[in-house]
Structures are given as structure tokens and as C-alpha cells.
Motif scaffolding. Structure first.
Motif, PDB file in Angstrom:
ATOM      1  N   THR A  79      29.662 -55.612 -26.386  1.00 23.09           N
ATOM      2  CA  THR A  79      28.854 -56.602 -25.679  1.00 23.09           C
ATOM      3  C   THR A  79      28.564 -56.198 -24.246  1.00 23.09           C
ATOM      4  OG1 THR A  79      29.820 -58.335 -27.065  1.00 23.09           O
ATOM      5  CG2 THR A  79      28.703 -59.035 -25.054  1.00 23.09           C
ATOM      6  N   TRP A  80      29.568 -55.689 -23.538  1.00 26.16           N
ATOM      7  CA  TRP A  80      29.424 -55.440 -22.096  1.00 26.16           C
ATOM      8  C   TRP A  80      29.765 -54.011 -21.684  1.00 26.16           C
ATOM      9  CZ3 TRP A  80      26.766 -59.159 -20.073  1.00 26.16           C
ATOM     10  CH2 TRP A  80      26.904 -60.466 -20.553  1.00 26.16           C
ATOM     11  N   LEU A 202      18.943 -48.955 -15.369  1.00 30.83           N
ATOM     12  CA  LEU A 202      19.313 -50.227 -15.983  1.00 30.83           C
ATOM     13  C   LEU A 202      18.800 -50.378 -17.412  1.00 30.83           C
ATOM     14  CD1 LEU A 202      18.597 -52.624 -12.973  1.00 30.83           C
ATOM     15  CD2 LEU A 202      20.810 -51.773 -13.742  1.00 30.83           C
ATOM     16  N   LEU A 203      17.929 -49.473 -17.852  1.00 32.27           N
ATOM     17  CA  LEU A 203      17.272 -49.660 -19.141  1.00 32.27           C
ATOM     18  C   LEU A 203      18.240 -49.837 -20.314  1.00 32.27           C
ATOM     19  CD1 LEU A 203      14.528 -49.890 -20.486  1.00 32.27           C
ATOM     20  CD2 LEU A 203      14.540 -47.413 -20.814  1.00 32.27           C
ATOM     21  N   PRO A 204      19.280 -48.993 -20.484  1.00 31.20           N
ATOM     22  CA  PRO A 204      20.192 -49.215 -21.618  1.00 31.20           C
ATOM     23  C   PRO A 204      20.870 -50.576 -21.582  1.00 31.20           C
ATOM     24  CG  PRO A 204      20.511 -47.030 -20.692  1.00 31.20           C
ATOM     25  CD  PRO A 204      19.630 -47.769 -19.739  1.00 31.20           C
ATOM     26  N   ALA A 205      21.294 -51.013 -20.393  1.00 31.68           N
ATOM     27  CA  ALA A 205      21.957 -52.313 -20.289  1.00 31.68           C
ATOM     28  C   ALA A 205      20.983 -53.447 -20.602  1.00 31.68           C
ATOM     29  CB  ALA A 205      22.551 -52.488 -18.891  1.00 31.68           C
ATOM     30  N   LEU A 206      19.739 -53.327 -20.143  1.00 33.08           N
ATOM     31  CA  LEU A 206      18.750 -54.368 -20.420  1.00 33.08           C
ATOM     32  C   LEU A 206      18.402 -54.420 -21.901  1.00 33.08           C
ATOM     33  CD1 LEU A 206      16.357 -53.921 -17.348  1.00 33.08           C
ATOM     34  CD2 LEU A 206      18.083 -55.690 -17.712  1.00 33.08           C
ATOM     35  N   VAL A 207      18.256 -53.256 -22.525  1.00 36.72           N
ATOM     36  CA  VAL A 207      17.973 -53.222 -23.957  1.00 36.72           C
ATOM     37  C   VAL A 207      19.142 -53.826 -24.737  1.00 36.72           C
ATOM     38  CG1 VAL A 207      17.644 -51.694 -25.933  1.00 36.72           C
ATOM     39  CG2 VAL A 207      16.391 -51.277 -23.815  1.00 36.72           C
ATOM     40  N   ALA A 208      20.375 -53.480 -24.352  1.00 35.96           N
ATOM     41  CA  ALA A 208      21.552 -54.043 -25.027  1.00 35.96           C
ATOM     42  C   ALA A 208      21.604 -55.552 -24.871  1.00 35.96           C
ATOM     43  CB  ALA A 208      22.820 -53.402 -24.472  1.00 35.96           C
ATOM     44  N   LEU A 213      20.862 -61.017 -27.237  1.00 32.52           N
ATOM     45  CA  LEU A 213      20.173 -62.304 -27.286  1.00 32.52           C
ATOM     46  C   LEU A 213      19.456 -62.478 -28.621  1.00 32.52           C
ATOM     47  CD1 LEU A 213      18.691 -62.452 -23.662  1.00 32.52           C
ATOM     48  CD2 LEU A 213      20.674 -63.680 -24.559  1.00 32.52           C
ATOM     49  N   ALA A 214      18.887 -61.379 -29.136  1.00 36.66           N
ATOM     50  CA  ALA A 214      18.204 -61.456 -30.425  1.00 36.66           C
ATOM     51  C   ALA A 214      19.182 -61.798 -31.544  1.00 36.66           C
ATOM     52  CB  ALA A 214      17.499 -60.131 -30.718  1.00 36.66           C
ATOM     53  N   GLN A 215      20.397 -61.252 -31.477  1.00 41.77           N
ATOM     54  CA  GLN A 215      21.394 -61.548 -32.507  1.00 41.77           C
ATOM     55  C   GLN A 215      21.828 -63.010 -32.488  1.00 41.77           C
ATOM     56  OE1 GLN A 215      22.313 -59.789 -34.967  1.00 41.77           O
ATOM     57  NE2 GLN A 215      21.567 -57.756 -34.414  1.00 41.77           N
TER      58      GLN A 215
END
Length: 444
Positions: A79-80, A202-208, A213-215
Motif C-alpha cells: 500500500t505505502w 512522483l509518478l510511481p507513487a501516484l500511479v500506485a 483507489l480503483a481497488q
């Protein structure tokens, strides 16, 4: 006069150089120290507490076995910890050269953009794998040293022997390497396309975060399985019997496809870059094209998963919920029987069944929600009357649920049971379970 022959630096030598550059950074060293020590200390400390993280998968068993701690840590890491760690490593591996203005020196030394890309990608991947290994090893060591090598209660209530639990814990950590590779590849793409822009980092963290949120949304099961981050939660099916490997295999394959696609896009952008432009600050247009390509990949994988599995809707219906709750109750009832030193019974003798409804019978019994109510019925050998117990279910969109006992008190209405050696946690008071989202019978 003899012409000077310039040879390109071999990939292995470039890889060693990039690896040394990475591990010499203070933030990478700090990450390594944290990953190899903090999880073990956290797991050991929490396992000794009287209050456990019961809202976390396997958190309620941290006092009983050392194999629960690594799974709690795996849920937190997916998650984080892992997305942030990937952002620091992969999201900065190319952008750092833009900030320092060292591309010209590196190109003169290596003389091959392709080899530079391969060396940097392998170096960042090596560091990421080392950090993931630290999280796994440290959390396992902390749990085993603090609690011991005891059996683990699976998500359907059955006991996993220590050797089996260890193998499944290891396999769960290995499976999440697939979404780790996908996020790392997205990090490489952002680092290449966005240059010195903080968005690349920040892209990987934003995508994750977007995937998490989608899940949480009530997506169709085909769309849920097609998300590259689903493997971060799909590993929980390894801890049921029989292990539901279908969704996990799909999630792993999807993540690997995303990893290959994003890496290919990053490679193409990198080798086509004009390194003579000293003011290069990323290409927003190329970054947008890369993201659109990944969006197109998502659409394709959703269609493939839908046609290949026959999955429709949320994948959660009344029959699946009833089977899962009844199975878990039967296994946990035997565990409680052993605690109370009563004569052992088998699931076949108990014949547990569950009757589940939503909203007091006013809502259609399908889909996620916290308004599921199940009444479990079972039979004891030599008695005609059937026993019954009530549970309130909080069922998440990904199929995981927590069942909260609502009586009778002597069965599941209190969190402790009185045994010959003192009070012990009641396994029937609350328990976690999971519902298989894919159809249980072949389509058609």
C-alpha cells in the motif's frame, strides 16, 4: 600515425558503475537500513502488544504465530512502502543526470545510449530487489524471534503447518515482485520522459495511489483483475484451501506485461532523445503519449480477462459468500473445540451451512458492502438440535471480508474463551475470509 579506436563500455562495467552511484547516495543507504531493520522491530513490538491490528489481514494472529507478521508487513508495503521506495530509486535514476548536467560526460565515457539505459535500469532494479528482500527477511525474522514458528490460520480457517506457512509466505512475497516491476518500469518511463520535473519522481507513487483507489471502487471483476496492482492483494488467495491461484496468476501476468510495455516505451524515448539540448527539461508530449499507451494496454487487458474468464459484474454473489463463511466457520469451530478440550469433530460431521442476506433481505444479495448478515447452522454428533450463530460481514470490493460475531455469547459473542489454562482469544469471535471473484465453474 595510428587512428585511435574508441570502444564502447561493456554493459556489465556500466552496470557496476551505476550500482555504485546508487548505493553511494545517502537516501538509498537510509532506505536500505530502514528496510533491513524496521520491519523486524515493528513486527516484534506489535506481536508483544495486547492490542493487535485486527483490521489488517492476518493482524489478529500476530500473537499466535511468527508467520502472521510478514503478511501484515506485506499488506502495508504494497500500500505505502513499496511505491514510495520505487519512486525514490527508479523515478530518479535518469532524472538525476538532468539535474546534475552530466549526460555529456556519461555519453563520452560509455558511447552508447542503449547501454546506458540497460545499465541504469538493471542497477535500479537490483537496488529495488535488495530493498524488497530486506522487508521480507526482516519481518520474518522479527515474527519468528518474537512469537515462534507456530501454525498459521488461513483465510478459510484451516491451520497451515509451519513449513507450509513458510512456503506460502515466501511465495506471496515473490508474487508481489510482479507489480513492483510494473511500478519500477513506470518510474523509469517518468524519469526518462519528464527529466528534472518532480512529477517524474512522483509518478510511481501516484500511479500506485490511483490503483489503490480503483481497488476500493465497485469495479467489474474483469477491470479489477486487469489492473497491474491487483497482485498486491491477490496473494491472500494463497492462504485458502484449495489455493485460488487463478486470479493471482492473472494479476502476475498482467503486471509483467505492464512492466515490459512501460520499459519498452522508456527505452524508445531515451534512445531518441537529443542529448545536445542542454536545456532539456522533459517532454510532456512524449510523457502523455506513454500514458495513453498504458491506458490503451489497460483497455486491451480488460477485454482479454473478460473473454478468457467469463467474469461479469462484481464477482460477489450470495452462493459464494455462504460457501466461504460456512467453510471458515467449520474450520474455526474445530479450533475452538481443541482450545476447550472437547471431543474432536470433523467438518463432515458438523455439516456447517450459512444463510446470508443484505440489508435485512431488502437488497439483492450480491456485491460488496458492510450490510451482509449471515446465520451459520451446524450439527454436533449425537444431537438432533442444530446450533446457530450470527455474523455481520463487512465485504470489500476485492472479495475480502471480516465477519464479526453477533451471538450467542458462548460461541462467538465474546473475544475470549475460558480454557483449562486460562482465557484465550476466541477464534470464532471475529475472522477474516475471502470470496473467489472468478466463476467457480467453467463458462458455458
Amino acid at each position: 600515425m595510428t587512428a585511435t579506436v574508441f570502444r564502447r563500455v561493456r554493459v556489465l562495467r556500466g552496470y557496476r558503475f551505476e550500482l555504485v552511484k546508487l548505493v553511494s547516495q545517502w537516501r538509498i543507504r537510509l532506505l536500505g537500513l530502514v528496510c533491513w531493520t524496521a520491519p523486524g522491530l515493528f513486527v516484534a513490538a506489535v506481536s508483544r502488544q495486547s492490542t493487535l491490528p485486527v483490521d489488517t489481514l492476518f493482524g489478529r494472529w500476530m500473537h499466535a504465530t511468527g508467520w502472521a507478521g510478514p503478511l501484515v508487513m506485506l499488506g502495508f508495503a504494497g500500500t505505502w512502502a513499496l511505491p514510495l521506495m520505487i519512486s525514490v530509486v527508479a523515478g530518479d535514476v535518469f532524472a538525476a543526470e538532468d539535474r546534475l548536467g552530466t549526460w555529456r560526460h556519461l555519453l563520452v565515457a560509455v558511447r552508447s545510449p542503449r547501454r546506458i539505459f540497460v545499465a541504469k535500469s538493471l542497477a535500479s532494479l537490483s537496488v529495488i530487489l535488495l530493498l524488497v528482500a530486506g522487508l521480507a527477511v526482516s519481518s520474518v525474522a522479527g515474527g519468528i524471534l518474537a512469537v515462534g514458528d507456530q501454525p498459521l490460520v488461513g483465510l478459510d480457517g484451516h491451520l497451515l503447518p509451519p513449513a507450509d506457512a513458510a512456503a506460502r509466505v515466501l511465495l506471496a512475497w515473490v508474487c508481489v515482485l510482479a507489480p513492483v516491476l510494473a511500478l519500477a518500469a513506470i518510474g523509469l518511463l517518468g524519469s526518462v520522459a519528464l527529466g528534472r520535473s518532480p512529477m517524474g519522481l512522483l509518478l510511481p507513487a501516484l500511479v500506485a495511489l490511483a490503483l489503490q483507489l480503483a481497488q476500493m471502487l465497485p469495479l467489474p471483476v474483469a477491470a479489477r483483475l486487469a489492473l497491474p496492482g491487483y497482485a498486491f492483494v491477490a496473494w491472500n488467495r494463497l492462504f485458502s484451501s484449495p489455493a485460488g491461484a487463478g486470479p493471482l496468476l492473472i494479476a502476475v501476468v498482467i503486471s509483467l506485461v505492464w512492466a515490459v510495455t512501460a520499459t519498452g516505451l522508456a527505452y524508445r524515448l531515451f534512445v531518441r532523445r537529443d542529448f545536445t539540448d542542454l536545456s532539456f527539461d522533459g517532454s510532456r508530449r512524449r510523457a502523455a503519449m506513454g500514458l495513453l499507451s498504458l491506458a490503451g494496454l489497460l483497455v486491451v487487458t480488460v477485454g482479454v480477462v473478460a473473454m478468457g474468464t467469463g467474469a461479469t459484474g462484481s464477482g460477489i454473489d450470495q452462493d459464494k459468500v455462504q460457501r466461504s463463511v460456512a467453510t471458515a466457520f467449520g474450520h474455526l469451530y474445530r479450533l475452538q473445540t481443541a482450545q476447550l478440550h472437547r471431543p474432536d469433530v470433523t467438518e463432515a460431521q458438523l455439516r456447517p451451512t450459512a444463510a446470508c442476506s443484505r440489508g435485512g433481505g431488502r437488497l439483492e444479495p450480491r456485491g460488496p458492502g458492510n450490510d451482509w448478515r449471515c446465520v451459520v447452522t451446524w450439527h454436533l454428533p449425537g444431537t438432533e438440535a442444530a446450533g446457530s450463530a450470527t455474523y455481520q460481514l463487512d465485504l470489500a470490493p476485492d472479495g475480502r471480508y471480516m465477519a464479526d460475531g453477533d451471538g450467542p455469547k458462548e460461541v462467538n459473542g465474546y473475544f475470549l474463551v475460558r480454557t483449562a489454562t486460562g482465557d484465550a482469544p476466541n477464534p470464532l469471535w471475529q475472522f477474516d475470509g475471502t470470496v473467489a471473484l472468478l466463476p467457480t465453474t467453467p463458462k458455458g
